[in-house]
Design a protein around this motif. Structure first.
Motif, PDB file in Angstrom:
ATOM      1  N   TRP A  63       0.834  -1.193   0.000  1.00 15.97           N
ATOM      2  CA  TRP A  63       0.000   0.000   0.000  1.00 15.97           C
ATOM      3  C   TRP A  63       0.874   1.250   0.000  1.00 15.97           C
ATOM      4  CZ3 TRP A  63      -4.399   0.924   4.123  1.00 15.97           C
ATOM      5  CH2 TRP A  63      -5.182   2.012   3.727  1.00 15.97           C
ATOM      6  N   MET A  64       0.613   2.151  -0.954  1.00 16.85           N
ATOM      7  CA  MET A  64       1.268   3.457  -0.988  1.00 16.85           C
ATOM      8  C   MET A  64       0.237   4.522  -0.639  1.00 16.85           C
ATOM      9  SD  MET A  64       3.222   5.370  -4.120  1.00 16.85           S
ATOM     10  CE  MET A  64       3.654   7.122  -4.003  1.00 16.85           C
ATOM     11  N   PRO A  65       0.367   5.158   0.535  1.00 16.01           N
ATOM     12  CA  PRO A  65      -0.623   6.159   0.949  1.00 16.01           C
ATOM     13  C   PRO A  65      -0.341   7.523   0.313  1.00 16.01           C
ATOM     14  CG  PRO A  65       1.031   5.913   2.643  1.00 16.01           C
ATOM     15  CD  PRO A  65       1.384   4.920   1.569  1.00 16.01           C
ATOM     16  N   GLN A  66      -1.249   8.473   0.552  1.00 18.06           N
ATOM     17  CA  GLN A  66      -1.086   9.826   0.009  1.00 18.06           C
ATOM     18  C   GLN A  66       0.158  10.492   0.578  1.00 18.06           C
ATOM     19  OE1 GLN A  66      -4.580  12.284   0.251  1.00 18.06           O
ATOM     20  NE2 GLN A  66      -3.457  14.175  -0.083  1.00 18.06           N
ATOM     21  N   ARG A  67       0.368  10.375   1.871  1.00 20.49           N
ATOM     22  CA  ARG A  67       1.584  10.917   2.487  1.00 20.49           C
ATOM     23  C   ARG A  67       2.699   9.902   2.330  1.00 20.49           C
ATOM     24  NH1 ARG A  67       0.593  12.293   8.444  1.00 20.49           N
ATOM     25  NH2 ARG A  67       2.709  13.108   8.209  1.00 20.49           N
ATOM     26  N   ASP A  68       3.908  10.384   2.053  1.00 18.32           N
ATOM     27  CA  ASP A  68       4.998   9.455   1.755  1.00 18.32           C
ATOM     28  C   ASP A  68       5.461   8.655   2.973  1.00 18.32           C
ATOM     29  OD1 ASP A  68       7.328  10.997   3.077  1.00 18.32           O
ATOM     30  OD2 ASP A  68       6.527  12.499   1.706  1.00 18.32           O
ATOM     31  N   LEU A  69       5.294   9.197   4.182  1.00 20.28           N
ATOM     32  CA  LEU A  69       5.626   8.489   5.420  1.00 20.28           C
ATOM     33  C   LEU A  69       7.077   7.986   5.440  1.00 20.28           C
ATOM     34  CD1 LEU A  69       2.349   6.410   5.987  1.00 20.28           C
ATOM     35  CD2 LEU A  69       2.943   8.673   6.891  1.00 20.28           C
ATOM     36  N   LEU A  70       7.976   8.743   4.820  1.00 19.87           N
ATOM     37  CA  LEU A  70       9.386   8.377   4.868  1.00 19.87           C
ATOM     38  C   LEU A  70       9.925   8.600   6.272  1.00 19.87           C
ATOM     39  CD1 LEU A  70      10.736   9.943   1.535  1.00 19.87           C
ATOM     40  CD2 LEU A  70       9.825   7.639   1.928  1.00 19.87           C
ATOM     41  N   LEU A  71      10.830   7.732   6.698  1.00 21.10           N
ATOM     42  CA  LEU A  71      11.456   7.893   8.013  1.00 21.10           C
ATOM     43  C   LEU A  71      12.489   9.001   7.926  1.00 21.10           C
ATOM     44  CD1 LEU A  71      11.948   4.133   8.991  1.00 21.10           C
ATOM     45  CD2 LEU A  71      10.068   5.673   9.588  1.00 21.10           C
ATOM     46  N   PRO A  72      12.349  10.069   8.726  1.00 19.12           N
ATOM     47  CA  PRO A  72      13.194  11.261   8.555  1.00 19.12           C
ATOM     48  C   PRO A  72      14.677  11.024   8.823  1.00 19.12           C
ATOM     49  CG  PRO A  72      11.859  11.434  10.545  1.00 19.12           C
ATOM     50  CD  PRO A  72      11.348  10.247   9.799  1.00 19.12           C
ATOM     51  N   TRP A  73      15.009   9.974   9.580  1.00 23.50           N
ATOM     52  CA  TRP A  73      16.416   9.724   9.906  1.00 23.50           C
ATOM     53  C   TRP A  73      17.087   8.772   8.911  1.00 23.50           C
ATOM     54  CZ3 TRP A  73      12.208   8.098  12.735  1.00 23.50           C
ATOM     55  CH2 TRP A  73      11.943   6.717  12.722  1.00 23.50           C
ATOM     56  N   ARG A  74      16.335   8.289   7.928  1.00 18.37           N
ATOM     57  CA  ARG A  74      16.890   7.378   6.930  1.00 18.37           C
ATOM     58  C   ARG A  74      17.056   8.096   5.594  1.00 18.37           C
ATOM     59  NH1 ARG A  74      16.110   1.272   6.569  1.00 18.37           N
ATOM     60  NH2 ARG A  74      16.299   0.569   8.721  1.00 18.37           N
ATOM     61  N   ASP A  75      18.152   7.799   4.906  1.00 15.11           N
ATOM     62  CA  ASP A  75      18.367   8.395   3.594  1.00 15.11           C
ATOM     63  C   ASP A  75      17.518   7.678   2.554  1.00 15.11           C
ATOM     64  OD1 ASP A  75      19.694   6.008   3.114  1.00 15.11           O
ATOM     65  OD2 ASP A  75      21.699   6.894   3.130  1.00 15.11           O
ATOM     66  N   VAL A  76      17.667   8.087   1.272  1.00 12.99           N
ATOM     67  CA  VAL A  76      16.849   7.532   0.202  1.00 12.99           C
ATOM     68  C   VAL A  76      16.983   6.016   0.126  1.00 12.99           C
ATOM     69  CG1 VAL A  76      16.665   7.379  -2.310  1.00 12.99           C
ATOM     70  CG2 VAL A  76      16.712   9.615  -1.198  1.00 12.99           C
ATOM     71  N   LEU A  77      18.214   5.525   0.116  1.00 10.47           N
ATOM     72  CA  LEU A  77      18.409   4.079   0.048  1.00 10.47           C
ATOM     73  C   LEU A  77      17.823   3.375   1.266  1.00 10.47           C
ATOM     74  CD1 LEU A  77      22.004   3.448  -1.398  1.00 10.47           C
ATOM     75  CD2 LEU A  77      19.802   2.940  -2.461  1.00 10.47           C
ATOM     76  N   GLY A  78      18.014   3.969   2.423  1.00 15.22           N
ATOM     77  CA  GLY A  78      17.506   3.356   3.650  1.00 15.22           C
ATOM     78  C   GLY A  78      15.997   3.258   3.672  1.00 15.22           C
ATOM     79  N   ASN A  79      15.318   4.313   3.194  1.00 15.11           N
ATOM     80  CA  ASN A  79      13.855   4.271   3.143  1.00 15.11           C
ATOM     81  C   ASN A  79      13.365   3.279   2.100  1.00 15.11           C
ATOM     82  OD1 ASN A  79      12.122   6.175   4.847  1.00 15.11           O
ATOM     83  ND2 ASN A  79      13.862   7.486   4.336  1.00 15.11           N
ATOM     84  N   ALA A  80      14.002   3.268   0.938  1.00 13.58           N
ATOM     85  CA  ALA A  80      13.573   2.359  -0.123  1.00 13.58           C
ATOM     86  C   ALA A  80      13.796   0.904   0.267  1.00 13.58           C
ATOM     87  CB  ALA A  80      14.321   2.684  -1.411  1.00 13.58           C
ATOM     88  N   ALA A  81      14.848   0.651   1.043  1.00 11.68           N
ATOM     89  CA  ALA A  81      15.201  -0.724   1.403  1.00 11.68           C
ATOM     90  C   ALA A  81      14.425  -1.247   2.606  1.00 11.68           C
ATOM     91  CB  ALA A  81      16.704  -0.804   1.695  1.00 11.68           C
ATOM     92  N   LEU A  82      13.594  -0.414   3.210  1.00 12.93           N
ATOM     93  CA  LEU A  82      12.934  -0.793   4.457  1.00 12.93           C
ATOM     94  C   LEU A  82      12.087  -2.059   4.298  1.00 12.93           C
ATOM     95  CD1 LEU A  82      12.516   0.058   7.402  1.00 12.93           C
ATOM     96  CD2 LEU A  82      10.556   1.426   6.644  1.00 12.93           C
ATOM     97  N   ALA A  83      11.398  -2.189   3.160  1.00 12.67           N
ATOM     98  CA  ALA A  83      10.551  -3.367   2.970  1.00 12.67           C
ATOM     99  C   ALA A  83      11.367  -4.652   2.964  1.00 12.67           C
ATOM    100  CB  ALA A  83       9.765  -3.225   1.663  1.00 12.67           C
ATOM    101  N   LEU A  84      12.567  -4.600   2.388  1.00 12.56           N
ATOM    102  CA  LEU A  84      13.421  -5.787   2.371  1.00 12.56           C
ATOM    103  C   LEU A  84      13.916  -6.126   3.770  1.00 12.56           C
ATOM    104  CD1 LEU A  84      15.533  -5.055  -0.842  1.00 12.56           C
ATOM    105  CD2 LEU A  84      13.598  -6.618  -0.597  1.00 12.56           C
ATOM    106  N   GLU A  85      14.237  -5.111   4.545  1.00 11.62           N
ATOM    107  CA  GLU A  85      14.666  -5.352   5.922  1.00 11.62           C
ATOM    108  C   GLU A  85      13.539  -5.966   6.740  1.00 11.62           C
ATOM    109  OE1 GLU A  85      16.879  -2.135   7.821  1.00 11.62           O
ATOM    110  OE2 GLU A  85      17.137  -1.231   5.847  1.00 11.62           O
TER     111      GLU A  85
END
Length: 237
Positions: A63-85
């Motif tokens: 699910w991709m919501p309207q708000r991006d809900l990115l974790l502010p302390w993680r960089d682009v790679l870290g946020n994108a990789a979260l699902a794999l972690e």
């Protein structure tokens, strides 16, 4: 108890793209909740790739919501990789796996940037990449560009069309924007006011939406279909 939706009968083929439009409060987001297993229907059945129970449906949907809900302390790679972690992959390995996809999503040279250093459009690209990396067969997109300005939203609509062509998935998109529904969907379902019902359904000729966004939205057949959908939305309840 108030019924949010009633009598909804929809089918999306594998790698199909269904766009759902309707007035505020008609149950569009509720329908996504039901599809992905966050809620269970009080009547009827929902099946996602042969899965009928809520936990099974949840395992098949991202699910991709309207708000991006990115974790502010993680960089682009870290946020994108979260699902794999979340699936048990070590952080370093997850970052390595996601890294080749970053350039394809228009994020080259931004791998180590934090969310506060990105534009709204770039944040949404990271959010979509994170959704895609989850590896789920079904993508649920809930007003993904609703919070963006019209120019950025138009650019991302064009970009998302290309991304879905390269990485086909079964997609259910909820939007208030009829043009967005026609640009991204191959079928458009129009919901009535609450309790939400399917007031009409339209097939979108793929050939009609080929080319740049500016070209597509000016085509006579596109504007005619858009106006037909708007007439259904604007009809008295």
């Amino acid at each position: 108890m108030t019924d949010a939706i009633a009598g909804v009968d929809l089918e999306v083929p594998p790698q199909g793209r269904l766009a759902i439009v309707g007035p505020s409060g008609c149950g569009k987001s509720t329908l996504l909740n039901l599809i992905c297993g966050l809620d269970e229907p009080t009547d009827g059945t929902i099946e996602v790739l042969d899965a009928t129970t809520a936990p099974q449906r949840l395992r098949r949907c991202a699910w991709m919501p309207q708000r991006d809900l990115l974790l502010p302390w993680r960089d682009v790679l870290g946020n994108a990789a979260l699902a794999l972690e979340n699936r048990g992959m070590r952080r370093a390995a997850a970052r390595r796996q996601v890294a080749p996809m970053v350039a394809r999503f228009g994020l080259a040279e931004f791998e180590d940037k934090l969310p506060r250093e990105l534009s709204g459009g770039m944040r949404q690209r990271v959010s979509f990449l994170r959704t895609l990396v989850a590896g789920k067969e079904v993508l649920l997109l809930d007003e993904p560009f609703g919070a963006l300005d019209s120019i950025t939203r138009g650019d991302l609509q064009q970009w998302l069309r290309g991304a879905l062509d390269e990485e086909p998935r079964t997609v259910v998109l909820v939007t208030h924007d009829v043009e967005e529904a026609l640009l991204l969907g191959r079928q458009v379902a129009v919901m009535s006011p609450r309790p939400g019902r399917i007031a009409a359904s339209f097939d979108v000729d793929q050939a009609m939406t080929e080319g740049s966004r500016r070209e597509v939205i000016r085509r006579q057949e596109f504007t005619a279909l858009r106006d037909e959908i708007l007439s259904v939305l604007e009809a008295p309840a």
